[in-house]
Design an enzyme around this catalytic site. Structure first.
Site, PDB file in Angstrom:
ATOM      1  N   ALA A   1       0.823  -1.440   0.469  1.00  0.00           N
ATOM      2  CA  ALA A   1       0.130  -0.274  -0.177  1.00  0.00           C
ATOM      3  C   ALA A   1       1.341   1.240  -0.234  1.00  0.00           C
ATOM      4  O   ALA A   1       1.649   1.762   1.098  1.00  0.00           O
ATOM      5  CB  ALA A   1      -1.099  -0.143   1.149  1.00  0.00           C
ATOM      6  N   ASP A   2       0.305   1.951  -0.752  1.00  0.00           N
ATOM      7  CA  ASP A   2       1.001   3.338  -0.969  1.00  0.00           C
ATOM      8  C   ASP A   2       0.933   4.475  -0.229  1.00  0.00           C
ATOM      9  O   ASP A   2      -0.313   4.829  -0.618  1.00  0.00           O
ATOM     10  CB  ASP A   2       1.973   3.789  -2.712  1.00  0.00           C
ATOM     11  CG  ASP A   2       2.466   2.942  -3.230  1.00  0.00           C
ATOM     12  OD1 ASP A   2       2.960   2.461  -2.705  1.00  0.00           O
ATOM     13  OD2 ASP A   2       2.352   3.089  -4.244  1.00  0.00           O
TER      14      ASP A   2
ATOM     15  N   GLY B   1       6.603  -5.272  -7.730  1.00  0.00           N
ATOM     16  CA  GLY B   1       5.754  -6.401  -8.144  1.00  0.00           C
ATOM     17  C   GLY B   1       4.069  -5.800  -8.986  1.00  0.00           C
ATOM     18  O   GLY B   1       3.807  -6.566  -9.520  1.00  0.00           O
TER      19      GLY B   1
ATOM     20  N   GLU C   1      12.059  -6.094  -3.763  1.00  0.00           N
ATOM     21  CA  GLU C   1      11.593  -5.459  -2.533  1.00  0.00           C
ATOM     22  C   GLU C   1      11.155  -7.206  -1.970  1.00  0.00           C
ATOM     23  O   GLU C   1      10.045  -7.203  -1.217  1.00  0.00           O
ATOM     24  CB  GLU C   1      10.470  -4.771  -3.183  1.00  0.00           C
ATOM     25  CG  GLU C   1      11.046  -3.193  -3.521  1.00  0.00           C
ATOM     26  CD  GLU C   1       9.715  -2.550  -3.945  1.00  0.00           C
ATOM     27  OE1 GLU C   1       9.783  -1.445  -3.947  1.00  0.00           O
ATOM     28  OE2 GLU C   1       8.903  -3.393  -3.747  1.00  0.00           O
TER      29      GLU C   1
ATOM     30  N   GLY D   1      15.430   8.319 -17.235  1.00  0.00           N
ATOM     31  CA  GLY D   1      14.721   9.384 -17.036  1.00  0.00           C
ATOM     32  C   GLY D   1      13.827   9.968 -18.422  1.00  0.00           C
ATOM     33  O   GLY D   1      13.509   9.952 -19.266  1.00  0.00           O
TER      34      GLY D   1
ATOM     35  N   GLY E   1      15.515   9.272 -21.929  1.00  0.00           N
ATOM     36  CA  GLY E   1      15.248   7.978 -22.366  1.00  0.00           C
ATOM     37  C   GLY E   1      16.015   6.956 -22.095  1.00  0.00           C
ATOM     38  O   GLY E   1      15.902   6.612 -20.726  1.00  0.00           O
TER      39      GLY E   1
ATOM     40  N   ASP F   1       8.416   1.111 -13.072  1.00  0.00           N
ATOM     41  CA  ASP F   1       7.678  -0.404 -12.791  1.00  0.00           C
ATOM     42  C   ASP F   1       6.946   0.123 -13.939  1.00  0.00           C
ATOM     43  O   ASP F   1       6.586  -1.767 -14.602  1.00  0.00           O
ATOM     44  CB  ASP F   1       6.578  -0.439 -11.984  1.00  0.00           C
ATOM     45  CG  ASP F   1       7.117  -0.565 -10.895  1.00  0.00           C
ATOM     46  OD1 ASP F   1       8.843  -0.553 -10.588  1.00  0.00           O
ATOM     47  OD2 ASP F   1       6.997   0.541 -10.075  1.00  0.00           O
TER      48      ASP F   1
ATOM     49  N   SER G   1      -2.239   5.178 -12.272  1.00  0.00           N
ATOM     50  CA  SER G   1      -1.876   5.880 -13.651  1.00  0.00           C
ATOM     51  C   SER G   1      -1.489   5.201 -15.074  1.00  0.00           C
ATOM     52  O   SER G   1      -1.532   6.215 -16.468  1.00  0.00           O
ATOM     53  CB  SER G   1      -0.421   6.670 -13.444  1.00  0.00           C
ATOM     54  OG  SER G   1       0.625   5.638 -13.066  1.00  0.00           O
TER      55      SER G   1
END
Length: 299
Positions: A14-15, A43, A141, A221, A224, A251, A290
């Site tokens: 959970a973010d 993941g 993670e 970033g 590229g 991700d 997103s």
């Protein structure tokens, strides 16, 4: 014939996200905006990103028997991800504490929780799932020994993709399986250590390739990415967008790249598709919320 285009073995968190005017220095307290809770974890993020794009996707992970775990399962299922291998219980769901500044850059602290209860025995129990998957993707993670067990149980002919985040030294057998190893600038520097004397990312890519992976991708970033294999280094141009928040963009890139490589795209072509998806992800807030569909990015 594979049942799945992509199996992700990794974390589900959970973010907990707070916007700040600037990230605090050591010993400093700053005021932030309202707390937002989003489904995340590298993941689960990769699985949702691939599922949204239409890839046949499964996730092997562990969440807690709690509200955060249910939030994650709901998000995964809404994206079409097969959650039969998402184990429940053993510890609270992992949590990521994220601060985001006005430029969209973030800082993250992760409490692994149930993620660190995903153990090698869970991988061995899921061998039929691994053998039913064209591409298997992992991150760090979860325990490193669990990732090692994944490598040891890959089906002949399947592809292994690793984003070593958070970065740490990797065993030779894991490096040798990576096709590709996907790193950003920070991860490349940590893994290379004293060998990273150059400021040229192309040199990092070559040095990483020499360490044993079959191929390497360095994400840069807004600059590229670079794709490196036995045929040399190729630059993938950036996709210019107005960034709102970068959480989870890497991700989305990794998931897209893994899926497109499994579908037969050439590495540079797959990376170009991944750059488009990653760029689309930074135009919205949150991680999984997103991620675009294939139609939204013209795939």
């Amino acid at each position: 014939m594979y049942d799945y285009d992509l199996l992700v073995v990794g974390s589900a968190n959970a973010d907990l996200v707070i916007g700040v005017e600037r990230r605090p220095a050591a010993g400093e307290t700053v005021l932030g905006g309202d707390l937002a809770v989003h489904p995340g974890g590298k993941g689960a993020n990769q699985a949702v990103a691939a599922g949204r794009l239409g890839a046949r996707t499964a996730l092997l992970a562990r969440v807690g028997d709690d509200g955060h775990g249910r939030l994650l399962l709901d998000s995964l299922r809404a994206a079409g991800v097969d959650t039969a291998a998402v184990l429940v219980g053993g510890a609270p769901t992992g949590v990521a504490l994220i601060t985001v500044d006005p430029s969209g850059d973030n800082s993250i602290v992760v409490s692994p929780g149930a993620n660190f209860r995903l153990v090698p025995a869970d991988v061995r129990a899921a061998v039929p799932l691994l053998h039913a998957s064209r591409v298997v993707s992992a991150q760090l993670e979860i325990p490193l020994e669990t990732v090692v067990e994944v490598v040891r149980n890959l089906a002949p002919g399947s592809r292994f993709v690793l984003n070593p985040s958070p970065p740490r030294p990797l065993p030779a057998e894991v490096l040798a399986a990576c096709d590709p190893l996907i790193v950003n600038e920070h991860e490349a520097r940590v893994i290379l250590g004293d060998a990273c004397a150059s400021e040229d990312p192309a040199d990092w890519a070559r040095l990483l390739l020499a360490a044993g992976p079959r191929s390497v991708v360095v994400t840069l970033g807004a600059e590229g990415a670079l794709v490196c294999d036995g045929s040399g280094v190729r630059r993938v141009p950036p996709v210019t967008v107005d960034a709102v928040e970068t959480t989870g963009a890497g991700d989305a890139f990794t998931a897209t790249l893994a899926w497109r490589l499994g579908a037969g795209d050439a590495p540079a072509e797959a990376a170009a598709c991944a750059a488009r998806v990653g760029a689309a992800a930074v135009t919205k807030r949150g991680a999984q919320e997103s991620y675009p569909t294939a139609a939204e990015v013209g795939l």
